[in-house]
Design a protein around this motif. Structure first.
Motif, PDB file in Angstrom:
ATOM      1  N   PRO A 245      -5.562  13.867  -4.801  1.00 23.94           N
ATOM      2  CA  PRO A 245      -4.409  13.129  -4.298  1.00 23.94           C
ATOM      3  C   PRO A 245      -4.770  11.677  -3.948  1.00 23.94           C
ATOM      4  O   PRO A 245      -5.931  11.355  -3.757  1.00 23.94           O
ATOM      5  CB  PRO A 245      -3.982  13.918  -3.070  1.00 23.94           C
ATOM      6  CG  PRO A 245      -5.162  14.746  -2.685  1.00 23.94           C
ATOM      7  CD  PRO A 245      -5.993  14.938  -3.904  1.00 23.94           C
ATOM      8  N   TYR A 246      -3.748  10.851  -3.878  1.00 24.23           N
ATOM      9  CA  TYR A 246      -3.923   9.416  -3.645  1.00 24.23           C
ATOM     10  C   TYR A 246      -3.439   9.098  -2.233  1.00 24.23           C
ATOM     11  O   TYR A 246      -2.275   9.298  -1.921  1.00 24.23           O
ATOM     12  CB  TYR A 246      -3.123   8.620  -4.682  1.00 24.23           C
ATOM     13  CG  TYR A 246      -3.529   7.173  -4.775  1.00 24.23           C
ATOM     14  CD1 TYR A 246      -4.457   6.768  -5.715  1.00 24.23           C
ATOM     15  CD2 TYR A 246      -2.982   6.221  -3.924  1.00 24.23           C
ATOM     16  CE1 TYR A 246      -4.838   5.434  -5.814  1.00 24.23           C
ATOM     17  CE2 TYR A 246      -3.358   4.891  -4.014  1.00 24.23           C
ATOM     18  CZ  TYR A 246      -4.291   4.504  -4.957  1.00 24.23           C
ATOM     19  OH  TYR A 246      -4.669   3.194  -5.040  1.00 24.23           O
ATOM     20  N   SER A 247      -4.346   8.590  -1.407  1.00 27.25           N
ATOM     21  CA  SER A 247      -4.050   8.354   0.008  1.00 27.25           C
ATOM     22  C   SER A 247      -3.806   6.875   0.302  1.00 27.25           C
ATOM     23  O   SER A 247      -4.095   6.007  -0.521  1.00 27.25           O
ATOM     24  CB  SER A 247      -5.224   8.836   0.865  1.00 27.25           C
ATOM     25  OG  SER A 247      -6.347   7.983   0.647  1.00 27.25           O
TER      26      SER A 247
ATOM     27  N   LEU B 163       8.414  -2.592  -6.829  1.00 31.62           N
ATOM     28  CA  LEU B 163       7.123  -2.347  -7.471  1.00 31.62           C
ATOM     29  C   LEU B 163       7.265  -1.274  -8.529  1.00 31.62           C
ATOM     30  O   LEU B 163       7.750  -0.176  -8.257  1.00 31.62           O
ATOM     31  CB  LEU B 163       6.081  -1.910  -6.428  1.00 31.62           C
ATOM     32  CG  LEU B 163       4.689  -1.606  -6.964  1.00 31.62           C
ATOM     33  CD1 LEU B 163       4.015  -2.867  -7.497  1.00 31.62           C
ATOM     34  CD2 LEU B 163       3.833  -0.959  -5.882  1.00 31.62           C
ATOM     35  N   TYR B 164       6.833  -1.591  -9.763  1.00 27.61           N
ATOM     36  CA  TYR B 164       6.880  -0.650 -10.880  1.00 27.61           C
ATOM     37  C   TYR B 164       5.505  -0.081 -11.227  1.00 27.61           C
ATOM     38  O   TYR B 164       5.410   1.012 -11.770  1.00 27.61           O
ATOM     39  CB  TYR B 164       7.434  -1.319 -12.137  1.00 27.61           C
ATOM     40  CG  TYR B 164       8.863  -1.774 -12.055  1.00 27.61           C
ATOM     41  CD1 TYR B 164       9.836  -1.043 -11.381  1.00 27.61           C
ATOM     42  CD2 TYR B 164       9.255  -2.956 -12.675  1.00 27.61           C
ATOM     43  CE1 TYR B 164      11.156  -1.465 -11.325  1.00 27.61           C
ATOM     44  CE2 TYR B 164      10.576  -3.390 -12.634  1.00 27.61           C
ATOM     45  CZ  TYR B 164      11.516  -2.641 -11.962  1.00 27.61           C
ATOM     46  OH  TYR B 164      12.823  -3.068 -11.915  1.00 27.61           O
ATOM     47  N   GLY B 165       4.447  -0.859 -10.987  1.00 29.76           N
ATOM     48  CA  GLY B 165       3.123  -0.419 -11.380  1.00 29.76           C
ATOM     49  C   GLY B 165       2.104  -1.525 -11.201  1.00 29.76           C
ATOM     50  O   GLY B 165       2.310  -2.448 -10.402  1.00 29.76           O
ATOM     51  N   ALA B 166       1.016  -1.442 -11.959  1.00 32.01           N
ATOM     52  CA  ALA B 166      -0.075  -2.404 -11.856  1.00 32.01           C
ATOM     53  C   ALA B 166      -0.638  -2.689 -13.234  1.00 32.01           C
ATOM     54  O   ALA B 166      -0.580  -1.843 -14.129  1.00 32.01           O
ATOM     55  CB  ALA B 166      -1.175  -1.855 -10.952  1.00 32.01           C
ATOM     56  N   ILE B 167      -1.201  -3.880 -13.364  1.00 31.46           N
ATOM     57  CA  ILE B 167      -1.879  -4.258 -14.603  1.00 31.46           C
ATOM     58  C   ILE B 167      -3.050  -5.148 -14.234  1.00 31.46           C
ATOM     59  O   ILE B 167      -2.969  -5.947 -13.293  1.00 31.46           O
ATOM     60  CB  ILE B 167      -0.916  -4.950 -15.592  1.00 31.46           C
ATOM     61  CG1 ILE B 167      -1.590  -5.124 -16.952  1.00 31.46           C
ATOM     62  CG2 ILE B 167      -0.376  -6.254 -15.026  1.00 31.46           C
ATOM     63  CD1 ILE B 167      -0.618  -5.374 -18.086  1.00 31.46           C
ATOM     64  N   ALA B 168      -4.148  -4.992 -14.946  1.00 34.65           N
ATOM     65  CA  ALA B 168      -5.344  -5.768 -14.656  1.00 34.65           C
ATOM     66  C   ALA B 168      -6.087  -6.065 -15.946  1.00 34.65           C
ATOM     67  O   ALA B 168      -5.938  -5.361 -16.945  1.00 34.65           O
ATOM     68  CB  ALA B 168      -6.255  -5.001 -13.697  1.00 34.65           C
TER      69      ALA B 168
ATOM     70  N   ALA C  92       0.810  -1.224   0.000  1.00 34.21           N
ATOM     71  CA  ALA C  92       0.000   0.000   0.000  1.00 34.21           C
ATOM     72  C   ALA C  92       0.841   1.270   0.000  1.00 34.21           C
ATOM     73  O   ALA C  92       0.566   2.194  -0.770  1.00 34.21           O
ATOM     74  CB  ALA C  92      -0.981  -0.005   1.170  1.00 34.21           C
ATOM     75  N   GLN C  93       1.856   1.347   0.833  1.00 30.59           N
ATOM     76  CA  GLN C  93       2.655   2.575   0.888  1.00 30.59           C
ATOM     77  C   GLN C  93       3.389   2.823  -0.422  1.00 30.59           C
ATOM     78  O   GLN C  93       3.461   3.954  -0.894  1.00 30.59           O
ATOM     79  CB  GLN C  93       3.642   2.540   2.063  1.00 30.59           C
ATOM     80  CG  GLN C  93       4.371   3.854   2.267  1.00 30.59           C
ATOM     81  CD  GLN C  93       3.427   5.052   2.470  1.00 30.59           C
ATOM     82  OE1 GLN C  93       2.475   4.989   3.245  1.00 30.59           O
ATOM     83  NE2 GLN C  93       3.677   6.130   1.739  1.00 30.59           N
ATOM     84  N   ASN C  94       3.920   1.757  -1.029  1.00 27.60           N
ATOM     85  CA  ASN C  94       4.578   1.915  -2.334  1.00 27.60           C
ATOM     86  C   ASN C  94       3.589   2.362  -3.407  1.00 27.60           C
ATOM     87  O   ASN C  94       3.932   3.160  -4.289  1.00 27.60           O
ATOM     88  CB  ASN C  94       5.267   0.616  -2.757  1.00 27.60           C
ATOM     89  CG  ASN C  94       6.522   0.341  -1.965  1.00 27.60           C
ATOM     90  OD1 ASN C  94       7.173   1.245  -1.472  1.00 27.60           O
ATOM     91  ND2 ASN C  94       6.856  -0.930  -1.840  1.00 27.60           N
ATOM     92  N   VAL C  95       2.370   1.833  -3.348  1.00 25.08           N
ATOM     93  CA  VAL C  95       1.328   2.244  -4.298  1.00 25.08           C
ATOM     94  C   VAL C  95       1.055   3.742  -4.138  1.00 25.08           C
ATOM     95  O   VAL C  95       0.968   4.480  -5.128  1.00 25.08           O
ATOM     96  CB  VAL C  95       0.042   1.407  -4.115  1.00 25.08           C
ATOM     97  CG1 VAL C  95      -1.120   1.998  -4.912  1.00 25.08           C
ATOM     98  CG2 VAL C  95       0.282  -0.046  -4.513  1.00 25.08           C
TER      99      VAL C  95
ATOM    100  N   GLU D 179       3.075   6.043  -2.995  1.00 26.43           N
ATOM    101  CA  GLU D 179       4.220   6.804  -3.494  1.00 26.43           C
ATOM    102  C   GLU D 179       4.207   6.922  -5.017  1.00 26.43           C
ATOM    103  O   GLU D 179       4.559   7.962  -5.567  1.00 26.43           O
ATOM    104  CB  GLU D 179       5.520   6.165  -3.010  1.00 26.43           C
ATOM    105  CG  GLU D 179       5.723   6.346  -1.513  1.00 26.43           C
ATOM    106  CD  GLU D 179       6.817   5.464  -0.931  1.00 26.43           C
ATOM    107  OE1 GLU D 179       7.589   4.855  -1.710  1.00 26.43           O
ATOM    108  OE2 GLU D 179       6.894   5.372   0.308  1.00 26.43           O
ATOM    109  N   LEU D 180       3.776   5.872  -5.698  1.00 24.88           N
ATOM    110  CA  LEU D 180       3.730   5.907  -7.163  1.00 24.88           C
ATOM    111  C   LEU D 180       2.487   6.615  -7.692  1.00 24.88           C
ATOM    112  O   LEU D 180       2.556   7.329  -8.699  1.00 24.88           O
ATOM    113  CB  LEU D 180       3.805   4.486  -7.728  1.00 24.88           C
ATOM    114  CG  LEU D 180       5.119   3.739  -7.485  1.00 24.88           C
ATOM    115  CD1 LEU D 180       5.012   2.295  -7.976  1.00 24.88           C
ATOM    116  CD2 LEU D 180       6.286   4.449  -8.151  1.00 24.88           C
ATOM    117  N   CYS D 181       1.348   6.415  -7.040  1.00 27.21           N
ATOM    118  CA  CYS D 181       0.074   6.940  -7.562  1.00 27.21           C
ATOM    119  C   CYS D 181      -0.230   8.377  -7.162  1.00 27.21           C
ATOM    120  O   CYS D 181      -1.053   9.022  -7.808  1.00 27.21           O
ATOM    121  CB  CYS D 181      -1.082   6.052  -7.116  1.00 27.21           C
ATOM    122  SG  CYS D 181      -1.105   4.450  -7.929  1.00 27.21           S
ATOM    123  N   ASN D 182       0.385   8.870  -6.123  1.00 24.92           N
ATOM    124  CA  ASN D 182       0.132  10.246  -5.709  1.00 24.92           C
ATOM    125  C   ASN D 182       0.966  11.176  -6.590  1.00 24.92           C
ATOM    126  O   ASN D 182       1.853  11.885  -6.138  1.00 24.92           O
ATOM    127  CB  ASN D 182       0.459  10.431  -4.225  1.00 24.92           C
ATOM    128  CG  ASN D 182      -0.179  11.684  -3.686  1.00 24.92           C
ATOM    129  OD1 ASN D 182      -1.229  12.112  -4.157  1.00 24.92           O
ATOM    130  ND2 ASN D 182       0.458  12.282  -2.697  1.00 24.92           N
TER     131      ASN D 182
END
Length: 182
Positions: free
Chosen positions: A47-49, A82-87, A25-28, A30-33
């Protein structure tokens, strides 16, 4: 692409795609905010919390088990970074799904999105027996379109001024691919 049913991971040359955990979650955050990421994605808040990240991650395992969608963390195969997400969604009735992805800005331009997208498309066709995979991207995000093209997806049309984001209407480009493994 190697899919491991036991731990629900996909391994490629450089990447390991795996389910997200609460520990991500914290890494997400950092990347998404990141405003640059926000302006090129449809559903990412800004912003992304931490609550956004935890809420998003909370449903992934159930979605996977119920075969509603398959959401993976894009990570470095060796370090776990962690680089990102894919779905990809799973429309069982029509045997298709929509692919979506984001890569954290520090990792743009390194081919991680393309490598992950190719693997997930192959997973959808070979493991889940989809007939078709499709995706959309905003006109102002041509890098996402390049990922789709490199995965063999073809341009299918434009939804003119389809999305209203940041005080402007956005054109959305539609791409798709039919299962080439049949």
């Amino acid at each position: 692409m190697v899919y491991n049913r036991g731990d629900r991971t996909i391994t490629t040359e450089r990447l390991r795609l795996r389910l997200f955990t609460k520990e991500d979650a914290q890494n997400v955050v950092e990347l998404c905010n990141n405003y640059n990421l926000y302006k090129s994605t449809l559903h990412l808040p800004y912003p992304y919390s931490i609550d956004c990240a935890l809420s998003w991650i909370a449903n992934h395992e159930q979605n996977f088990e119920l075969e509603q969608s398959y959401e993976f963390a894009i990570t470095d195969k060796e370090s776990g970074q962690l680089y990102g997400a894919i779905a990809i969604t799973n429309d069982k009735e029509h045997k298709n799904g929509e692919i979506g992805y984001w890569i954290g800005e520090p990792y743009w331009g390194k081919g991680y999105g393309t490598e992950a997208a190719k693997a997930v498309i192959e997973f959808a066709f070979r493991e889940k027996h989809y007939h078709r995979v499709y995706g959309h991207y905003f006109k102002k995000n041509p890098a996402s379109g390049k990922v789709m093209e490199k995965c063999g997806m073809k341009y299918e049309g434009t939804l003119k001024e389809h999305i209203y984001k940041i005080d402007a209407f956005e054109d959305v480009f539609c791409y798709g691919i039919i299962n080439p493994y049949k």
